[in-house]
Design a protein around this motif. Sequence first.
Motif, PDB file in Angstrom:
ATOM      1  N   LYS A  26       0.830  -1.204   0.000  1.00 30.77           N
ATOM      2  CA  LYS A  26       0.000   0.000   0.000  1.00 30.77           C
ATOM      3  C   LYS A  26       0.863   1.251   0.000  1.00 30.77           C
ATOM      4  O   LYS A  26       0.563   2.222  -0.701  1.00 30.77           O
ATOM      5  CB  LYS A  26      -0.927   0.005   1.212  1.00 30.77           C
ATOM      6  CG  LYS A  26      -2.049  -0.993   1.106  1.00 30.77           C
ATOM      7  CD  LYS A  26      -2.930  -0.959   2.330  1.00 30.77           C
ATOM      8  CE  LYS A  26      -4.016  -2.013   2.239  1.00 30.77           C
ATOM      9  NZ  LYS A  26      -4.852  -2.051   3.443  1.00 30.77           N
ATOM     10  N   ASN A  30       0.895   4.069  -2.880  1.00 28.75           N
ATOM     11  CA  ASN A  30       0.668   5.481  -2.566  1.00 28.75           C
ATOM     12  C   ASN A  30       1.817   6.354  -3.056  1.00 28.75           C
ATOM     13  O   ASN A  30       1.605   7.457  -3.558  1.00 28.75           O
ATOM     14  CB  ASN A  30       0.457   5.665  -1.060  1.00 28.75           C
ATOM     15  CG  ASN A  30      -0.907   5.201  -0.616  1.00 28.75           C
ATOM     16  OD1 ASN A  30      -1.855   5.184  -1.394  1.00 28.75           O
ATOM     17  ND2 ASN A  30      -1.009   4.794   0.644  1.00 28.75           N
ATOM     18  N   ARG A  33       1.430   6.733  -6.751  1.00 29.42           N
ATOM     19  CA  ARG A  33       0.348   7.676  -7.063  1.00 29.42           C
ATOM     20  C   ARG A  33       0.800   9.120  -6.913  1.00 29.42           C
ATOM     21  O   ARG A  33       0.405   9.987  -7.679  1.00 29.42           O
ATOM     22  CB  ARG A  33      -0.834   7.428  -6.125  1.00 29.42           C
ATOM     23  CG  ARG A  33      -1.853   6.559  -6.722  1.00 29.42           C
ATOM     24  CD  ARG A  33      -3.125   6.544  -5.896  1.00 29.42           C
ATOM     25  NE  ARG A  33      -3.620   5.186  -5.928  1.00 29.42           N
ATOM     26  CZ  ARG A  33      -3.903   4.446  -4.881  1.00 29.42           C
ATOM     27  NH1 ARG A  33      -3.781   4.937  -3.681  1.00 29.42           N
ATOM     28  NH2 ARG A  33      -4.323   3.230  -5.029  1.00 29.42           N
ATOM     29  N   GLN A  34       1.617   9.378  -5.901  1.00 27.37           N
ATOM     30  CA  GLN A  34       2.074  10.744  -5.652  1.00 27.37           C
ATOM     31  C   GLN A  34       3.095  11.209  -6.681  1.00 27.37           C
ATOM     32  O   GLN A  34       3.251  12.405  -6.892  1.00 27.37           O
ATOM     33  CB  GLN A  34       2.664  10.850  -4.244  1.00 27.37           C
ATOM     34  CG  GLN A  34       1.630  10.680  -3.153  1.00 27.37           C
ATOM     35  CD  GLN A  34       2.259  10.577  -1.772  1.00 27.37           C
ATOM     36  OE1 GLN A  34       3.476  10.535  -1.639  1.00 27.37           O
ATOM     37  NE2 GLN A  34       1.418  10.525  -0.753  1.00 27.37           N
TER      38      GLN A  34
END
Length: 180
Positions: A26, A30, A33-34
């Motif tokens: 996860k 994340n 994604r950033q």
Amino acid sequence: MNPEDNSAAGSDLSNKMIQLSSPAAKEWLNQRRQTIRSWAEFVNTKQFEKPKSVKNWSSRAVKNIEYFQTNYLFVFVGLIVYCIATSPLMLIAIAVFLGACYIINIRNEQQKLKIMGHELSHAQQYGAAAALSFPLFFLAGAGSAVFWVLGVSFFLVAMHASFHVCSEEAGDQEPFMETV
């Protein structure tokens, strides 16, 4: 030690491993994604230019690979999806393998699989499913598909990283106009 106790300990260990890797996965997602860069910036053709020197090329390539890393990952995944979607036999091979894995999972919930008195672990069962699916993947051309995806990905990433002007580099350029 009883074999049933050993298998229970093994399944507890695998459950703990899944739980330990889940937060890490996860966190990795994340982070990806950033770091997604704008696709408009990624494909802006006005930002493509031939490097002036080998030194300029190598620094540009390294900076672009670091900066657009997640975008390059999406290009790689997109090529995998394209390769699978355009090969019906590959789709069938993947469906057969995933179906076998699903059946193994369902069957293990009901009762453990025993062959000649020996209980097979999940890993052994999935290994058998993979081994039995291998001929189908071979016929589907999975090996050539893997190397095609790797080759095309490497080529596209290398070309983009080499010719896309970094934002730092764009500020260092001299204007094309001269004062008269």
